[in-house]
Design a protein around this motif. Structure first.
Motif, PDB file in Angstrom:
ATOM      1  N   VAL A   1       0.840  -1.195   0.000  1.00 20.31           N
ATOM      2  CA  VAL A   1       0.000   0.000   0.000  1.00 20.31           C
ATOM      3  C   VAL A   1       0.877   1.247   0.000  1.00 20.31           C
ATOM      4  N   ASP A   2       0.493   2.233  -0.806  1.00 23.17           N
ATOM      5  CA  ASP A   2       1.193   3.519  -0.843  1.00 23.17           C
ATOM      6  C   ASP A   2       0.885   4.258   0.462  1.00 23.17           C
ATOM      7  N   SER A   3       1.841   4.277   1.378  1.00 25.58           N
ATOM      8  CA  SER A   3       1.601   4.841   2.707  1.00 25.58           C
ATOM      9  C   SER A   3       1.296   6.337   2.659  1.00 25.58           C
ATOM     10  N   GLY A   4       1.935   7.054   1.732  1.00 23.63           N
ATOM     11  CA  GLY A   4       1.686   8.488   1.619  1.00 23.63           C
ATOM     12  C   GLY A   4       0.266   8.780   1.178  1.00 23.63           C
ATOM     13  N   ARG A   5      -0.199   8.058   0.177  1.00 22.28           N
ATOM     14  CA  ARG A   5      -1.566   8.262  -0.311  1.00 22.28           C
ATOM     15  C   ARG A   5      -2.578   7.832   0.742  1.00 22.28           C
ATOM     16  N   LEU A   6      -2.294   6.734   1.438  1.00 21.00           N
ATOM     17  CA  LEU A   6      -3.194   6.272   2.486  1.00 21.00           C
ATOM     18  C   LEU A   6      -3.313   7.315   3.593  1.00 21.00           C
ATOM     19  N   ALA A   7      -2.187   7.901   3.988  1.00 25.29           N
ATOM     20  CA  ALA A   7      -2.204   8.924   5.038  1.00 25.29           C
ATOM     21  C   ALA A   7      -3.033  10.130   4.604  1.00 25.29           C
ATOM     22  N   ASP A   8      -2.910  10.505   3.326  1.00 29.50           N
ATOM     23  CA  ASP A   8      -3.671  11.640   2.803  1.00 29.50           C
ATOM     24  C   ASP A   8      -5.170  11.348   2.839  1.00 29.50           C
ATOM     25  N   ILE A   9      -5.554  10.136   2.442  1.00 33.23           N
ATOM     26  CA  ILE A   9      -6.969   9.750   2.447  1.00 33.23           C
ATOM     27  C   ILE A   9      -7.518   9.746   3.870  1.00 33.23           C
ATOM     28  N   LEU A  10      -6.748   9.194   4.807  1.00 37.83           N
ATOM     29  CA  LEU A  10      -7.205   9.140   6.196  1.00 37.83           C
ATOM     30  C   LEU A  10      -7.344  10.539   6.791  1.00 37.83           C
ATOM     31  N   THR A  11      -6.448  11.436   6.418  1.00 36.49           N
ATOM     32  CA  THR A  11      -6.543  12.818   6.902  1.00 36.49           C
ATOM     33  C   THR A  11      -7.826  13.475   6.403  1.00 36.49           C
ATOM     34  N   LYS A  12      -8.131  13.280   5.125  1.00 37.84           N
ATOM     35  CA  LYS A  12      -9.357  13.853   4.555  1.00 37.84           C
ATOM     36  C   LYS A  12     -10.601  13.241   5.196  1.00 37.84           C
ATOM     37  N   THR A  13     -10.550  11.940   5.446  1.00 40.22           N
ATOM     38  CA  THR A  13     -11.701  11.264   6.049  1.00 40.22           C
ATOM     39  C   THR A  13     -11.945  11.764   7.469  1.00 40.22           C
ATOM     40  N   ARG A  14     -10.875  11.891   8.254  1.00 36.66           N
ATOM     41  CA  ARG A  14     -11.021  12.374   9.637  1.00 36.66           C
ATOM     42  C   ARG A  14     -11.519  13.814   9.668  1.00 36.66           C
ATOM     43  N   TYR A  15     -11.010  14.630   8.745  1.00 33.77           N
ATOM     44  CA  TYR A  15     -11.463  16.022   8.689  1.00 33.77           C
ATOM     45  C   TYR A  15     -12.957  16.081   8.364  1.00 33.77           C
ATOM     46  N   SER A  16     -13.373  15.291   7.372  1.00 31.28           N
ATOM     47  CA  SER A  16     -14.784  15.267   6.993  1.00 31.28           C
ATOM     48  C   SER A  16     -15.649  14.801   8.155  1.00 31.28           C
ATOM     49  N   LEU A  17     -15.194  13.797   8.881  1.00 33.75           N
ATOM     50  CA  LEU A  17     -15.944  13.300  10.038  1.00 33.75           C
ATOM     51  C   LEU A  17     -16.093  14.379  11.106  1.00 33.75           C
ATOM     52  N   ASN A  18     -15.025  15.105  11.366  1.00 27.97           N
ATOM     53  CA  ASN A  18     -15.081  16.162  12.381  1.00 27.97           C
ATOM     54  C   ASN A  18     -16.066  17.258  11.992  1.00 27.97           C
ATOM     55  N   VAL A  19     -16.070  17.615  10.714  1.00 28.40           N
ATOM     56  CA  VAL A  19     -16.981  18.662  10.247  1.00 28.40           C
ATOM     57  C   VAL A  19     -18.431  18.194  10.346  1.00 28.40           C
ATOM     58  N   ILE A  20     -18.682  16.951   9.953  1.00 28.35           N
ATOM     59  CA  ILE A  20     -20.051  16.422  10.002  1.00 28.35           C
ATOM     60  C   ILE A  20     -20.530  16.301  11.445  1.00 28.35           C
ATOM     61  N   ARG A  21     -19.659  15.818  12.333  1.00 27.91           N
ATOM     62  CA  ARG A  21     -20.043  15.687  13.748  1.00 27.91           C
ATOM     63  C   ARG A  21     -20.383  17.042  14.364  1.00 27.91           C
ATOM     64  N   ALA A  22     -19.741  18.097  13.867  1.00 27.98           N
ATOM     65  CA  ALA A  22     -19.947  19.434  14.430  1.00 27.98           C
ATOM     66  C   ALA A  22     -21.256  20.077  13.972  1.00 27.98           C
ATOM     67  N   MET A  23     -21.937  19.463  13.018  1.00 28.15           N
ATOM     68  CA  MET A  23     -23.207  20.018  12.546  1.00 28.15           C
ATOM     69  C   MET A  23     -24.220  20.029  13.684  1.00 28.15           C
ATOM     70  N   GLU A  24     -24.874  21.158  13.878  1.00 28.87           N
ATOM     71  CA  GLU A  24     -25.829  21.284  14.979  1.00 28.87           C
ATOM     72  C   GLU A  24     -27.276  21.135  14.530  1.00 28.87           C
ATOM     73  N   SER A  25     -27.501  21.114  13.231  1.00 32.26           N
ATOM     74  CA  SER A  25     -28.872  20.992  12.731  1.00 32.26           C
ATOM     75  C   SER A  25     -28.885  20.144  11.473  1.00 32.26           C
ATOM     76  N   MET A  26     -30.075  19.792  11.027  1.00 33.69           N
ATOM     77  CA  MET A  26     -30.221  18.987   9.831  1.00 33.69           C
ATOM     78  C   MET A  26     -29.695  19.746   8.617  1.00 33.69           C
ATOM     79  N   PRO A  27     -28.978  19.077   7.721  1.00 36.15           N
ATOM     80  CA  PRO A  27     -28.500  19.760   6.514  1.00 36.15           C
ATOM     81  C   PRO A  27     -29.652  20.419   5.760  1.00 36.15           C
ATOM     82  N   GLY A  28     -29.465  21.675   5.405  1.00 38.65           N
ATOM     83  CA  GLY A  28     -30.499  22.396   4.674  1.00 38.65           C
ATOM     84  C   GLY A  28     -31.604  22.954   5.540  1.00 38.65           C
ATOM     85  N   SER A  29     -31.452  22.851   6.870  1.00 36.71           N
ATOM     86  CA  SER A  29     -32.535  23.286   7.762  1.00 36.71           C
ATOM     87  C   SER A  29     -32.845  24.772   7.613  1.00 36.71           C
TER      88      SER A  29
END
Length: 243
Positions: free
Chosen positions: A70-98
């Motif tokens: 496995v390309d460790s550099g690419r994997l690290a980049d994907i995991l960073t993007k995934t964790r960032y997206s998760l943090n942003v979604i968890r921080a949502m306080e209302s329904m999308p489009g509310s």
């Protein structure tokens, strides 16, 4: 996953209207796309579903960290993007489009949208007035309204991209237009894609269950005819997407 795919379809439809549309009909399709998004999001807890799926994908990808192939550099980049997206979604306080729930124009159109031709100019003159305005203003309004879905749009885009890029690609043949495969036990198969040569006279109908999936290749001599399964053997590319 079906909900993610339906929302992706609506996102793409709206983006096309914003980028290419310059008529009242484009504005109408754009508003209908937003209303469809709100309808879907009113029925599904998309935040929980998206968090659950991204967490599952992230955990599966983390298990690849010690794989020497496995390309460790690419994997690290994907995991960073995934964790960032998760943090942003968890921080949502209302329904999308509310915030669009209070939009008077969208609410009026939404109430009339279930009636055949219920959004004609004489039924909803305010909507007709908006549609007859400048194309630039319509595009700007659609862009602002669309931004209310940015967080889930980006999360769904990441989720589906990772899933599609995980595809195991094989060449298969459907004998007499029929193909069936058992799903390997423990394999989290979530998406099946079929690729045919351009101009092929068939199209696939895919049905899937927990233990197997089936592909039937259909053909119709004319658009008004009932399609039937071809009797020919069909060679095709099969993409099984699982993380």
């Amino acid at each position: 996953m079906r909900t993610f795919l339906r929302l992706e379809h609506l996102f793409q439809r709206l983006e096309h209207q914003i980028e290419e549309g310059n008529t009242a009909w484009s504005g109408r399709i754009g508003v209908e796309s937003i209303i469809d998004m709100l309808t879907i999001l009113g029925r599904v807890d998309i935040k929980s579903e998206l968090i659950k799926e991204l967490e599952r994908q992230s955990a599966a990808l983390e298990n690849l960290a010690y794989n020497p192939n496995v390309d460790s550099g690419r994997l690290a980049d994907i995991l960073t993007k995934t964790r960032y997206s998760l943090n942003v979604i968890r921080a949502m306080e209302s329904m999308p489009g509310s915030e669009l729930q209070q939009n008077v124009l969208l609410n009026i159109v939404r109430q009339r949208n279930s009636i055949p031709a219920g959004t004609c100019g004489f039924d909803v003159p305010g909507f007709d007035y908006w549609l007859q305005g400048s194309a630039a203003r319509c595009r700007n309004d659609l862009t602002v309204w669309y931004s209310a879905f940015d967080v889930i749009r980006e999360g769904i885009s990441l989720c589906l991209r990772l899933l599609r890029e995980s595809a195991i690609v094989t060449w298969e043949e459907a004998m007499g237009g029929f193909f069936q495969r058992m799903v390997e036990k423990g394999l989290p198969l979530q998406l099946v894609r079929v690729v045919l040569p351009e101009g092929a006279p068939w199209y696939p109908e895919i049905s899937a269950g927990r233990h197997r999936f089936t592909i039937r290749f259909m053909v119709g001599t004319a658009i008004e005819d009932r399609p039937i399964q071809t009797e020919e053997n069909v060679k095709f590319q099969l993409l099984c997407c699982a993380i």
